[in-house]
Every structure is written in structure tokens, then in C-alpha cells.
Design an enzyme around this catalytic site. Structure first.
Site, PDB file in Angstrom:
ATOM      1  N   CYS A   1     -21.966 -48.147  11.569  1.00 60.73           N
ATOM      2  CA  CYS A   1     -22.179 -49.559  11.924  1.00 60.73           C
ATOM      3  C   CYS A   1     -22.514 -49.660  13.410  1.00 60.73           C
ATOM      4  CB  CYS A   1     -20.916 -50.367  11.602  1.00 60.73           C
ATOM      5  SG  CYS A   1     -20.969 -52.079  12.156  1.00 60.73           S
TER       6      CYS A   1
ATOM      7  N   SER B   1     -21.359 -51.597  15.600  1.00 61.08           N
ATOM      8  CA  SER B   1     -20.209 -51.792  16.492  1.00 61.08           C
ATOM      9  C   SER B   1     -19.703 -50.454  17.046  1.00 61.08           C
ATOM     10  CB  SER B   1     -19.073 -52.508  15.765  1.00 61.08           C
ATOM     11  OG  SER B   1     -19.509 -53.754  15.295  1.00 61.08           O
TER      12      SER B   1
ATOM     13  N   HIS C   1     -21.955 -49.522  19.829  1.00 65.11           N
ATOM     14  CA  HIS C   1     -21.705 -50.281  21.060  1.00 65.11           C
ATOM     15  C   HIS C   1     -20.712 -49.529  21.957  1.00 65.11           C
ATOM     16  CE1 HIS C   1     -24.057 -53.594  19.739  1.00 65.11           C
ATOM     17  NE2 HIS C   1     -23.149 -54.248  19.054  1.00 65.11           N
TER      18      HIS C   1
ATOM     19  N   HIS D   1     -15.137 -47.640  11.367  1.00 57.91           N
ATOM     20  CA  HIS D   1     -14.290 -48.727  10.861  1.00 57.91           C
ATOM     21  C   HIS D   1     -14.744 -49.208   9.484  1.00 57.91           C
ATOM     22  CE1 HIS D   1     -17.683 -50.654  12.784  1.00 57.91           C
ATOM     23  NE2 HIS D   1     -17.454 -51.713  12.047  1.00 57.91           N
TER      24      HIS D   1
ATOM     25  N   CYS E   1     -16.808 -53.100   6.069  1.00 65.57           N
ATOM     26  CA  CYS E   1     -17.360 -53.891   7.185  1.00 65.57           C
ATOM     27  C   CYS E   1     -18.669 -54.564   6.809  1.00 65.57           C
ATOM     28  CB  CYS E   1     -17.548 -53.092   8.463  1.00 65.57           C
ATOM     29  SG  CYS E   1     -18.241 -54.174   9.751  1.00 65.57           S
TER      30      CYS E   1
HETATM   31  P1  CND Z   1     -28.344 -53.180  13.389  1.00 66.06           P
HETATM   32  O1  CND Z   1     -28.593 -52.584  14.703  1.00 66.06           O
HETATM   33  O2  CND Z   1     -28.586 -52.393  12.157  1.00 66.06           O
HETATM   34  O3  CND Z   1     -29.217 -54.528  13.228  1.00 66.06           O
HETATM   35  C1  CND Z   1     -29.632 -55.321  14.308  1.00 66.06           C
HETATM   36  C2  CND Z   1     -31.060 -55.811  14.044  1.00 66.06           C
HETATM   37  O4  CND Z   1     -31.426 -56.715  15.092  1.00 66.06           O
HETATM   38  C3  CND Z   1     -32.120 -54.709  14.051  1.00 66.06           C
HETATM   39  O5  CND Z   1     -32.913 -54.816  12.883  1.00 66.06           O
HETATM   40  C4  CND Z   1     -32.950 -54.985  15.307  1.00 66.06           C
HETATM   41  O6  CND Z   1     -34.316 -54.664  15.139  1.00 66.06           O
HETATM   42  C5  CND Z   1     -32.761 -56.483  15.485  1.00 66.06           C
HETATM   43  N1  CND Z   1     -32.913 -56.974  16.858  1.00 66.06           N
HETATM   44  C6  CND Z   1     -32.460 -56.415  18.009  1.00 66.06           C
HETATM   45  N2  CND Z   1     -32.732 -57.209  19.060  1.00 66.06           N
HETATM   46  C7  CND Z   1     -33.370 -58.305  18.566  1.00 66.06           C
HETATM   47  C8  CND Z   1     -33.886 -59.489  19.159  1.00 66.06           C
HETATM   48  N3  CND Z   1     -33.801 -59.718  20.473  1.00 66.06           N
HETATM   49  N4  CND Z   1     -34.485 -60.397  18.340  1.00 66.06           N
HETATM   50  C9  CND Z   1     -34.576 -60.199  17.000  1.00 66.06           C
HETATM   51  N5  CND Z   1     -34.091 -59.084  16.381  1.00 66.06           N
HETATM   52  C10 CND Z   1     -33.500 -58.158  17.164  1.00 66.06           C
HETATM   53  O7  CND Z   1     -26.839 -53.692  13.435  1.00 66.06           O
HETATM   54  P2  CND Z   1     -25.776 -54.087  12.292  1.00 66.06           P
HETATM   55  O8  CND Z   1     -26.456 -54.898  11.236  1.00 66.06           O
HETATM   56  O9  CND Z   1     -24.963 -52.906  11.915  1.00 66.06           O
HETATM   57  O10 CND Z   1     -24.827 -55.045  13.155  1.00 66.06           O
HETATM   58  C11 CND Z   1     -25.320 -56.272  13.678  1.00 66.06           C
HETATM   59  C12 CND Z   1     -24.343 -56.881  14.665  1.00 66.06           C
HETATM   60  O11 CND Z   1     -23.145 -57.235  13.984  1.00 66.06           O
HETATM   61  C13 CND Z   1     -23.919 -55.917  15.787  1.00 66.06           C
HETATM   62  O12 CND Z   1     -23.814 -56.628  17.002  1.00 66.06           O
HETATM   63  C14 CND Z   1     -22.554 -55.454  15.328  1.00 66.06           C
HETATM   64  O13 CND Z   1     -21.764 -55.026  16.398  1.00 66.06           O
HETATM   65  C15 CND Z   1     -22.042 -56.734  14.726  1.00 66.06           C
HETATM   66  C16 CND Z   1     -20.831 -56.589  13.839  1.00 66.06           C
HETATM   67  C17 CND Z   1     -19.971 -57.660  13.773  1.00 66.06           C
HETATM   68  C18 CND Z   1     -18.872 -57.603  12.954  1.00 66.06           C
HETATM   69  C19 CND Z   1     -17.962 -58.797  12.819  1.00 66.06           C
HETATM   70  O14 CND Z   1     -16.893 -58.659  12.228  1.00 66.06           O
HETATM   71  N6  CND Z   1     -18.350 -59.964  13.321  1.00 66.06           N
HETATM   72  C20 CND Z   1     -18.613 -56.441  12.222  1.00 66.06           C
HETATM   73  N7  CND Z   1     -19.465 -55.403  12.313  1.00 66.06           N
HETATM   74  C21 CND Z   1     -20.581 -55.449  13.078  1.00 66.06           C
HETATM   75 ZN    ZN Z   2     -18.961 -53.126  11.608  1.00 65.20          ZN
END
Ligand code: CND
Ligand code: ZN
Ligand code: ZN
Length: 376
Positions: free
Chosen positions: A47, A49, A52, A69, A176
């Protein structure tokens, strides 16, 4: 099991510090203490996160640490006082625990248990120690879970027993990515039938938001991503249209307002970029739009916007783990998956042996993968 009560030596991916590849090491995993559970991880997802932390964006996380996670596994042994789990049970570790007693746990509208370690990143179990050592050094935990290891130990409030028929190499995503995205649509936004949605970021979590919007009956689901290669899968999973901000010479919220009669009903930020969070907010309808922040922004990032944006009635909110009360809801999500109430197998684009974990992160960084599932 023969290993119960003993230290287990096993393989793990140790993150010794930011901006370096994870290192496959032999570690020692101490037996579980009271109200702890030792789990054999069978499958774990990659994932953003976790990345990060590797990139240094989450600067409070303490090193060295075992990340991961999103996983599923089998109970190896339990500590004293654990009555609802036994060796052999299939389980999912919970990065948001559920103690059942704190102010959030007793409130039906919150899922963020006080015992969570998100944002604080103490990197320890509830007794303030770790069960991991490597080369004589104690290794930190990550958000109550630490799944990039053959064996982990978690507090019993941070693990859910799941159905015995659950395929662990799939349902690990319920730990997740799938649950976070799906719940952001159905619990946090409470998307209504016939509504219009915009999803910013089409990774594993964003695509799961799309699955949720579709199940909730949204009539238009607009995917937004800088990488147009993500559009085919988004459409396969329910997006009705996809747009790339690079294809327009004006702000994307203006494009979305034109497409949707002044703005969407629901906007989701699923990237972790504070600029995009403001775009998402601006894309929602001025009088009745709701924006949900799902993405995890870097530690020092702040979000600024004209308060008039929300004065007129827009709602801005967010959720960790899709608003699910983890211990109660994860077993139900697994059963619903087995009953085919939703499908997410299409999110798993790559499968790799655990040793190739750094390749899994490379695939995520270069946009090739949605979810890579690692197995032992
Ligand atoms: P992943 O990196 O696979 O997806 C992100 C997408 O965003 C990619 O397809 C990128 O091309 C696109 N992208 C990047 N920058 C831009 C931009 N400026 N404009 C438009 N598109 C863009 O990530 P993921 O799906 O595994 O995770 C997404 C987020 O969710 C990430 O920040 C992660 O840390 C977070 C997250 C949150 C939670 C929660 O509980 N809230 C749990 N897990 C992950
Ligand atoms: Zn996650
Ligand atoms: Zn609690």
C-alpha cells in the site's frame, strides 16, 4: 503448535531508515504476552502508506521498523487472556484497533479507537515494547500491525477472526485498500443512488472508492488521474468517465463543474496531495457537495482554502479505514466478499514472493501495479 511459547526466527523486511530499500533479514519474534496474538502472515499487500514511510514523507515514524498493514494470516499462538482466538484461526490484522471501551469505540459514528498508533507512531505494542529484534536491536512496529514479516505479534484488539473458507491471498486487501476505499463511499460519504461522484487518484484505494460508489448506485462516477494508463481498469470497475488534468489548460474543478451542472455531489481525494484536496473540495457542488479526504498527506503538509468554499454549504470530512469499526466489520466484509456482494479481485495486478518486496514497491512507484500481493 510446537513453536508456542518459543522465540521464532523468521524472515522479515526491515526498514532501517528512510530512502533506502527494505532489507530482508532474519529476525527474532518473541512469544505473545497477555492479550497479544502471534500470527503467521500468509499474504500481504503493498500500500502507498508504507511507501510514504520509505520515502520519508511520514517523518514521525521511528526506525528501524517493520512496515506493512494490509494482510491476512493464521494464528500461531495466543497470550494469556485471549479467549476468542486459537491457533489455526484465519485472521486479518487491524491497523485501526477496536478496544470497544474508549469514547470513539462507544460512539456509533466513529471508528478511530484511542488505542490507534496512526499519527503518533509510537511503534510499540500497547505495553510499550516490541516483540521484534534483529542483529541485537529492537525493531519498531508500524500502526499496530507490521505485516512485512513471516510472523508478527499484535494486541488482541488489533486482530479480527475471519471465515475459515476465506482465500487469504485475496482477502488481505480487506485489511486496508479495499475496505478503506469502499467504506469511504458507503459509510463516510454515504453516496446516494443517482448521484454524481468524482474520485481523484485511481490506485488501489481510489478504485475501491469507485467500487463503493457503484454499489451505492451512483449514476456518474468520474475518475481523475495524471496517469491515463489507470483509466481502463477504472472503467472496468465502474467509472463512467475518466479525465486527466494534463489534458486541460484550466483548473480541473472548472472542468468538473462544467461536466456536472455546477459540481459533483461527492468528491474523494485518494492521493495524499493537499493541493488536490482543495481541488476536490472546489469540484463539489457549492450548496450540497460533500468531499471526503482519504489520502494520507506528508507529515508537514497543510491545506489552505477560501472559507467561502465551505460557508456556502460544502461539507469536508475524512476517514481512516473507510469508517469501519474494524473488529466488528472486517469479519462481515470477508463474509460479504465470500457471498459475492462485491468483487475486488481485479485490484490485484501482481503477485510476488515476499523476497521481491522492493520490486513490489517499484511497481507501485512507477504506476504499473494497482496492488501487488506478496506471499511467503
Ligand atoms: P497509489 O499510489 O496506488 O494511487 C495514487 C494514484 O494517484 C496514482 O494512480 C497516481 O497516478 C495518482 N496521482 C498522483 N498524483 C496525482 C495528482 N496530482 N492528480 C491526480 N492523480 C494523481 O496509492 P493507494 O491507492 O495505495 O493509496 C492512495 C492514498 O490513500 C495514499 O495517500 C495512501 O497513503 C492513502 C491511504 C489511506 C488510508 C486511510 O485509512 N485513509 C489507508 N491506506 C492508504
Ligand atoms: Zn493502506
Ligand atoms: Zn477504542
Amino acid at each position: 503448535m510446537a513453536t508456542a511459547g518459543k522465540v521464532i526466527k523468521c524472515k522479515a523486511a526491515v526498514c532501517w531508515g528512510p530512502k533506502q530499500p527494505l532489507s530482508i533479514e532474519e529476525i527474532e519474534v518473541a512469544p505473545p504476552k497477555a492479550h497479544e496474538v502471534r500470527i503467521k502472515i500468509v499474504a500481504t499487500g503493498v500500500c502507498r502508506s508504507d511507501d510514504h514511510v520509505i520515502s520519508g514523507a511520514l517523518s514521525e515514524v521511528k526506525f528501524p521498523v517493520i512496515l506493512g498493514h494490509e494482510a491476512a494470516g493464521i494464528v500461531e499462538s495466543v497470550g494469556e487472556g485471549v479467549t476468542n482466538l486459537k491457533p489455526g484461526d484465519k485472521v486479518i490484522p487491524l491497523f485501526v484497533p477496536q478496544c470497544g471501551k474508549c469514547r470513539c469505540c462507544v460512539n456509533p459514528h466513529s471508528n478511530l479507537c484511542y488505542k490507534n498508533d496512526i499519527g503518533k507512531y509510537n511503534g510499540l505494542l500497547l505495553d510499550n515494547t516490541s516483540r521484534f529484534t534483529c542483529k541485537g536491536k529492537s525493531i519498531h512496529n508500524f500502526i499496530s500491525t507490521s505485516t512485512f514479516t513471516e510472523y508478527t505479534v499484535v494486541d488482541d484488539i488489533a486482530v479480527a477472526k475471519i471465515h475459515k473458507d476465506a482465500p487469504l491471498d485475496k482477502v488481505c486487501l480487506i485489511g486496508c485498500g479495499f475496505s478503506t476505499g469502499y467504506g469511504s463511499a458507503v459509510n463516510t460519504a454515504k453516496v446516494k443512488p443517482g448521484s454524481t461522484c468524482a474520485v481523484f487518484g485511481l490506485g488501489g484505494v481510489g478504485l475501491s472508492v469507485i467500487i463503493g460508489c457503484k454499489v451505492a448506485g451512483a449514476s456518474r462516477i468520474i475518475g481523475v488521474d495524471l496517469n491515463s494508463d489507470k483509466f481502463a481498469k477504472a472503467k472496468e470497475l465502474g467509472a463512467t468517465e475518466c479525465i486527466n488534468p494534463k489534458d486541460f489548460n484550466r483548473p480541473i474543478h472548472e472542468v468538473l463543474a462544467e461536466m456536472t451542472d455546477d459540481g459533483v455531489d461527492y468528491a474523494f481525494e485518494v492521493i495524499g496531495n493537499t493541493g488536490v484536496m482543495t481541488s476536490a473540495l472546489s469540484s463539489s457542488h457549492f450548496g450540497c457537495g460533500k468531499t471526503v479526504i482519504v489520502g494520507l498527506a506528508p507529515s508537514s503538509a497543510t491545506m489552505t482554502f477560501d472559507p467561502l468554499l465551505i460557508l456556502t454549504g460544502r461539507v469536508l470530512t475524512g476517514a481512516v479505514f473507510g469508517g469501519w469499526k474494524s473488529k466488528d466489520d472486517v469479519p462481515k466484509l470477508v463474509s460479504d466478499y465470500l457471498d459475492k456482494k462485491f468483487e475486488f479481485d481485479g485490484l490485484i495486478t501482481h503477485k510476488l514472493p515476499f523476497e521481491k518486496i522492493n520490486e513490489g514497491f517499484e511497481l507501485l512507484r512507477n504506476g504499473e501495479s494497482i496492488r501487488t500481493v506478496l506471499s511467503f
